[in-house]
Enzyme design. Structure first.
Site, mmCIF file in Angstrom:
data_model
loop_
_atom_site.group_PDB
_atom_site.id
_atom_site.type_symbol
_atom_site.label_atom_id
_atom_site.label_comp_id
_atom_site.label_asym_id
_atom_site.label_seq_id
_atom_site.Cartn_x
_atom_site.Cartn_y
_atom_site.Cartn_z
ATOM 1 N N GLU A 143 33.730 40.942 30.917
ATOM 2 C CA GLU A 143 33.305 40.489 32.246
ATOM 3 C C GLU A 143 32.913 41.724 33.038
ATOM 4 O OE1 GLU A 143 34.821 39.094 36.496
ATOM 5 O OE2 GLU A 143 36.155 38.510 34.845
ATOM 6 N N CYS B 60 34.934 40.611 41.948
ATOM 7 C CA CYS B 60 33.706 40.501 41.148
ATOM 8 C C CYS B 60 32.746 39.447 41.677
ATOM 9 C CB CYS B 60 34.038 40.253 39.681
ATOM 10 S SG CYS B 60 35.049 38.786 39.399
#
Length: 454
Positions: A228, A262
């Protein structure tokens, strides 16, 4: 001689504690220990693995206040958020374990002549490299499905938050056989050594640049990867949007965790007809955010994790202002290590803050006249983690959502969904994903066994 890694409180720059750095020789020994432990751990039933981890969940809840204080001291987030992260991990353990157990059940298909079984076996040794922004939640996303699938795990947490990672591993190890879960402390040297070691899967949450390096280093061994890699999430505010709701989301999702998230909103595109009102409301809301150290009452936003990150954000802000962006609020250090919630209007594509990940508490606003142009700008990035659109017209918002290049999309809300969904990025924001049955099965070796029936 053993080296030590000091954990620094970003609010005060005081040492919170320290751990011993894991040498590369010790790390390779950990891999051998993990391989030996794998022989028995992978033979333990799913039910028994689940019981081990469910018991650990309650212990995390019992220690939430103590662990939360450690987390907040070394990461910087307010104490309420630190305790909340630990408690959420503990309370969510049983449900996560149950979902993973369900995902890993053998699937059987029969005909009159043939039976086929799809089984989910252990892969081997898994290296987990986790970030500092959610220093317990992120390891849990990766460690628990790896263990449930019968793998052994070596966790290399961020060098910025080693203490809370040690608390997490020590807690789980009260209920796990020896060698099943180990921790390796250090920085780049240890991360690279783990990637290049004799392991089977690397799962990483962090920057795109590091993700690229991991792919290169793991290529010779064709190791499996789950990555990720951050984002540059856009928010498109349509002409008919509820300004209050859109502005509230823009601010909260830009400054939560000091913008160190994020799926933070890093770019806002607002229709020119409502831009004045939107910018005014965003500025008003930003001024209300209380900034300070983790243990100060009423604090909503803490410092940046370290001076390098605060300097990165400050430099992006200065670059934008020098190229014509209007500073509506913020733009300066509250004190060493802090960046004020900042509102920039008139952000253009030539500014670094429009294209490079910021990871800081900045609301960057760009006006648009043509919706097609706004969608084009929103998609003009290598990233594609999350994206959000606000508007009253259901058909219009659905159409915009269908055109946004992101793995997770929110309509009049954040990208967080209902149920156990994949946490997934598009383009260069991810490789593989976390959560959901399909995500959990990525931690296993899918094996198809077919046999003739009498």
């Amino acid at each position: 001689m053993n080296r030590t890694l000091k954990s620094i409180n970003p609010a005060t720059l005081e040492v919170v504690g320290e751990v011993e750095v894991t040498s590369t020789q010790e790390l390779h020994k950990q891999v051998r220990v993990a391989r030996e432990a794998l022989k028995t751990w992978r033979e333990i039933s799913l039910d028994d693995r689940a019981k081990c981890l469910e018991n650990a969940g309650q212990t995390l809840v019992d220690n939430a206040e103590d662990f939360g204080e450690i987390l907040s001291k070394e990461m910087g987030k307010p104490l309420k958020s630190g305790i909340g992260e630990v408690r959420s991990c503990g309370n969510g353990m049983a449900g996560k374990v149950k979902a993973i157990k369900s995902a890993l059940q053998t699937v059987v298909h029969d005909t009159n002549t043939t039976q086929t079984r799809i089984t989910y076996r252990s892969l081997g040794v898994v290296g987990v490299i986790s970030p500092w922004n959610y220093p317990m939640a992120m390891p849990q996303w990766m460690v628990i499905p790896a263990l449930m699938a019968g793998n052994t795990v070596i966790l290399k947490p961020s060098e910025e938050t080693p203490l809370i990672a040690q608390c997490y591993v020590d807690t789980l190890n009260q209920f796990l056989p020896a060698g099943v879960l180990q921790i390796a402390h250090g920085a780049d040297e240890q991360g690279k050594a783990l990637v290049e070691a004799d392991i089977n899967l690397i799962t990483f949450t962090g920057s795109r640049a590091v993700g690229i390096d991991i792919m290169k280093r793991s290529a010779d061994g064709l190791k499996r990867l789950i990555l990720e890699l951050g984002g540059k999430d856009p928010l498109i505010v349509l002409r008919d949007a509820d300004i209050e709701s859109a502005a509230d989301f823009a601010v909260s999702n830009s400054v939560d965790n000091s913008g160190q998230m994020c799926v933070s909103t890093e770019r806002v595109f607002v229709h020119e007809d409502i831009a004045d009102d939107f910018e005014l409301r965003v500025t008003e809301l930003s001024k209300k955010i209380r900034v300070g150290p983790w243990n100060e009452a009423g604090v909503q936003m803490g410092p940046m994790i370290h001076s390098k990150q605060s300097l990165h954000v400050a430099n992006q802000i200065d670059d934008a202002i020098s190229k014509g962006a209007r500073l509506l609020f913020g733009g300066k250090h509250l004190r060493s290590g802090y960046v004020m919630p900042t509102v920039l209007a008139g952000v253009t594509e030539d500014m670094s803050i429009a294209g490079e990940e910021t990871f800081g508490p900045v609301i960057c606003i760009t006006r648009y006249r043509d919706l097609d142009d706004a969608v084009c700008q929103a998609n003009d990035t290598v990233y594609g983690l999350g994206a959000v659109v606000f508007g009253r017209d259901e058909v219009a918002t659905e159409l915009v959502a269908s055109r946004l290049e992101a793995g997770m999309i929110g309509i009049n809300k954040s990208v967080f969904g209902v149920g156990d969904n994949p946490w997934v990025g598009a383009k260069q924001s991810g490789f593989g994903y976390h959560g959901s049955g399909d995500g959990y099965r990525q931690f296993s070796q899918v094996t198809v066994i077919s046999k003739a029936l009498d």
